[in-house]
Design an enzyme around this catalytic site. Structure first.
Site, mmCIF file in Angstrom:
data_model
loop_
_atom_site.group_PDB
_atom_site.id
_atom_site.type_symbol
_atom_site.label_atom_id
_atom_site.label_comp_id
_atom_site.label_asym_id
_atom_site.label_seq_id
_atom_site.Cartn_x
_atom_site.Cartn_y
_atom_site.Cartn_z
ATOM 1 N N LYS A 114 -1.458 7.020 18.576
ATOM 2 C CA LYS A 114 -1.233 5.879 17.689
ATOM 3 C C LYS A 114 0.241 5.522 17.611
ATOM 4 C CE LYS A 114 -2.809 4.023 13.295
ATOM 5 N NZ LYS A 114 -3.535 4.278 12.043
ATOM 6 N N LYS A 145 3.417 6.685 14.740
ATOM 7 C CA LYS A 145 3.164 7.987 14.117
ATOM 8 C C LYS A 145 3.848 9.079 14.932
ATOM 9 C CE LYS A 145 0.079 6.742 10.927
ATOM 10 N NZ LYS A 145 0.203 6.997 9.501
ATOM 11 N N THR A 146 4.422 10.052 14.240
ATOM 12 C CA THR A 146 4.976 11.231 14.898
ATOM 13 C C THR A 146 4.406 12.449 14.202
ATOM 14 O OG1 THR A 146 6.858 11.408 13.388
ATOM 15 C CG2 THR A 146 7.139 9.982 15.314
ATOM 16 N N ASP A 181 -6.313 -7.603 13.838
ATOM 17 C CA ASP A 181 -7.378 -7.180 12.929
ATOM 18 C C ASP A 181 -7.574 -8.183 11.778
ATOM 19 O OD1 ASP A 181 -4.918 -6.545 11.804
ATOM 20 O OD2 ASP A 181 -5.638 -4.751 10.795
ATOM 21 N N GLN A 194 -8.054 -13.374 0.435
ATOM 22 C CA GLN A 194 -7.030 -13.747 1.415
ATOM 23 C C GLN A 194 -7.191 -15.211 1.831
ATOM 24 O OE1 GLN A 194 -5.992 -10.940 4.532
ATOM 25 N NE2 GLN A 194 -5.514 -12.593 5.945
ATOM 26 N N LYS A 237 -9.891 -0.297 8.784
ATOM 27 C CA LYS A 237 -10.027 0.946 8.017
ATOM 28 C C LYS A 237 -11.446 1.491 8.149
ATOM 29 C CE LYS A 237 -5.871 0.733 6.557
ATOM 30 N NZ LYS A 237 -4.882 1.655 7.103
ATOM 31 N N HIS A 293 4.501 -2.789 10.432
ATOM 32 C CA HIS A 293 4.710 -4.110 9.828
ATOM 33 C C HIS A 293 5.787 -4.910 10.563
ATOM 34 C CE1 HIS A 293 3.252 -1.781 6.195
ATOM 35 N NE2 HIS A 293 2.454 -2.811 6.181
ATOM 36 N N THR A 321 0.825 -1.212 0.000
ATOM 37 C CA THR A 321 0.000 0.000 0.000
ATOM 38 C C THR A 321 0.861 1.264 0.000
ATOM 39 O OG1 THR A 321 -0.133 -0.174 2.415
ATOM 40 C CG2 THR A 321 -1.954 -1.108 1.155
ATOM 41 N N HIS A 347 6.417 0.059 7.099
ATOM 42 C CA HIS A 347 6.641 0.955 8.237
ATOM 43 C C HIS A 347 6.704 0.114 9.517
ATOM 44 C CE1 HIS A 347 2.360 0.456 9.099
ATOM 45 N NE2 HIS A 347 2.078 0.854 7.866
ATOM 46 N N ARG A 400 -10.161 2.330 0.612
ATOM 47 C CA ARG A 400 -8.797 2.681 0.185
ATOM 48 C C ARG A 400 -8.831 3.245 -1.232
ATOM 49 N NH1 ARG A 400 -4.341 0.234 2.898
ATOM 50 N NH2 ARG A 400 -4.923 -1.383 4.365
#
Length: 420
Positions: free
Chosen positions: A231, A234-235, A195, A174, A83, A49, A41, A46, A87
Site C-alpha cells: 500500500k 504506509k511504512t 473511489d 456529499q 472501506k 491526501h 478523520t 497524510h 468507521r
C-alpha cells in the site's frame, strides 16, 4: 483539449471525467470554481491526501478557483468508499479540532491571499449541521432512488460485510455539498480519488434535478499504487503524515528517496511541478543510469520542499549525508533525535561510563567477552568514529549537545544513548 487537461493527462492524473469535451471548453472559456473534500478523520492529512491537494493547486496555478471543503459535517458520519468496515464515529469537538488543523495544512499548498484567483476554504458543517431531518428527507433524500444508491461501488462492496444507514446516507450528504457549492459559490467541478466516482456522479445527478439548465462536471484522479503491490503511503512505522510532528521531514524525505525505480517516474508526474521535459530527462536516467538514483533524489527534494519548506529539506539532506558518510558529529541534538528516532535507545544515569559497561547496559553486546571482542575487532563506532581502546571511558567529549551518543556496531546496527 485545454492546456490544463492536456498536462493532467500527461501526468496520468485523469482517471474518469464526465463530459471531457465540455469541461475542456469551459476551462478554456473562463476561470472555473472547483472543489475537493477532505474529511477530518485524523488530526493531520497524510500523503494519500497529497494528490487531490496538489491537483487543486495545478488548477489554481492555471487561473482557476480551488475550494477546499473540510468535512466537519460528513466527518461525523463516515465515508464508506474504499472501506471494508464501519468507521469509528468521533465526537463533534474532536472533529472540529481536526478540521481546524487540516485548514492550516491546506494553506501550505493553496494560496488564499492571491489577488486574481484566491483559494477558499469551506466547512460543510455550516450547512449540514443546521439541516433538520424532515428537510433532509423531503428536499434531498427524495432525489435518490435506493436501487441507484445500491448500484454504486462504494455501497456494493459493503453489502455483504454490512453497512449502516448512517454510512449509506454519506453519498446523499456529499451530493448535497456539491449542490450547495454550485448554488452558493458557482462551483462547477468536483475532483476526488477514483473511489469517489459514485459520490461525485450522484452529486451531478442531484444538481441536474434541482437546478434548471445546470452544467457541472466531475473528475477523478487515480488512487496511488506501488509496483510491489504494497500500500502506498504506509511504512513499518505507519502512515506518512504531512504534520512534521507526526512524520519528521527526515523520515518524509527518506520515504520518497527509497521509491522503487518502477514507480519513480509516475510519482514525479503525480507529486511534482517539474515540466514534461525535466521528467522525460529523469526517465532516461532511470533507464540508462539507475544506480545514480537521480530521479529519486529529485522526487524527494521536490516533495519535501513543497510540504515542509527549504530549511527542513536542507536539514533532511544534512542528516541523510551524515548517516551515509558516518560523520555523526556534525549533527545537532535535534537532528540526532530526528535521524535516530526508530533505533534502540538507552537512558544512562552516569556522567561517565566505561565503553565495555555501556555496550552491556545498552544491550549492544551480549557479554563482556563479546564486548571486548567487538571493540578489539574494530566493530564499534562512537559518533561515526571507530574506537578500539578497551579502557575507553565515555566522557563529555563523546556527548553530542551534552545529551546523546550514537554507537554503531558493525556496518548498520545503530544504537542511541541518551543521558539524563
Amino acid at each position: 483539449m485545454s492546456k490544463l487537461l492536456h498536462d493532467l493527462q500527461f501526468r496520468g492524473l485523469i482517471n474518469q471525467v464526465t463530459d471531457e469535451e465540455g469541461l475542456s471548453k469551459a476551462l478554456e472559456e473562463h476561470a472555473m470554481k472547483l472543489y475537493s473534500g477532505f474529511d477530518p478523520t485524523a488530526d493531520s492529512l497524510h500523503i494519500g491526501h497529497l494528490l487531490p491537494v496538489l491537483t487543486l493547486k495545478r488548477f489554481q496555478d492555471n487561473g482557476h478557483y480551488p475550494i477546499a471543503l473540510v468535512g466537519g459535517g460528513t466527518g461525523l458520519i463516515g465515508d464508506p468508499s474504499g472501506k471494508k468496515a464501519e468507521r469509528t464515529l468521533n465526537t463533534s469537538d474532536i472533529v472540529q479540532e481536526w478540521s481546524d488543523r487540516i485548514k492550516g495544512q491546506l494553506s501550505r499548498f493553496l494560496d488564499f491571499e492571491a489577488e486574481k484567483n484566491p483559494a477558499m476554504i469551506v466547512n460543510n458543517y455550516d450547512w449540514i449541521g443546521s439541516l433538520d431531518v424532515i428537510s433532509f428527507l423531503r428536499d434531498v433524500g427524495k432525489n435518490f432512488g435506493v436501487n441507484y444508491m445500491l448500484a454504486k461501488d462504494s455501497v456494493q462492496s459493503r453489502i455483504e460485510s454490512g453497512i449502516s444507514f448512517t454510512e449509506f446516507s454519506y453519498m446523499i450528504l456529499q451530493s448535497y455539498d456539491f449542490l450547495k457549492l454550485y448554488q452558493n459559490n458557482d462551483c462547477k467541478l468536483q475532483i476526488g480519488g477514483s473511489d469517489q466516482w459514485g459520490n461525485i456522479t450522484a452529486g451531478l445527478e442531484l444538481i441536474r434535478k434541482s437546478e434548471e439548465n445546470s452544467k457541472a462536471f466531475g473528475l477523478t484522479i487515480p488512487l496511488v499504487t506501488k509496483a510491489d503491490g504494497t500500500k502506498f503511503g504506509k511504512t513499518e512505522g505507519g502512515a506518512i503524515w504531512l504534520d512534521a510532528d507526526k512524520t519528521s521531514p527526515y523520515e518524509f524525505y527518506q520515504f520518497w528517496i527509497n521509491t522503487d525505480d518502477r514507480d519513480v517516474v509516475k510519482y514525479l508526474k503525480f507529486f511534482t511541478f517539474l515540466s514534461q521535459e525535466q521528467i522525460n530527462e529523469l526517465e532516461k536516467e532511470v533507464e540508462t543510469a539507475p544506480e545514480k538514483r537521480s530521479a529519486q533524489k529529485t522526487l524527494a527534494e521536490e516533495v519535501t520542499k513543497l510540504v515542509h519548506g527549504e530549511d527542513s529539506l536542507q536539514q533532511a539532506i544534512k542528516i541523510s549525508e551524515a548517516l551515509f558518510s558516518g560523520d555523526i558529529k556534525q549533527l545537532t541534538g535535534n537532528e540526532i533525535l530526528e535521524g535516530f528516532k526508530d533505533v534502540p535507545t538507552t537512558e544512562i544515569d552516569e556522567s561517565e561510563i566505561g565503553l565495555i559497561d555501556l555496550l552491556i547496559q545498552a544491550k549492544i553486546s551480549p557479554s563482556k567477552r563479546q564486548a571486548r571482542e567487538d571493540i578489539s575487532n574494530g566493530a564499534i563506532y562512537i559518533n561515526g568514529e571507530r574506537h578500539q581502546d578497551l579502557n575507553m571511558v565515555i566522557s563529555e567529549e563523546e556527548k553530542i549537545d551534552g545529551k546523546f551518543t550514537v554507537i554503531r556496531r558493525g556496518k548498520k546496527k545503530y544504537f542511541l544513548i541518551r543521558y539524563k
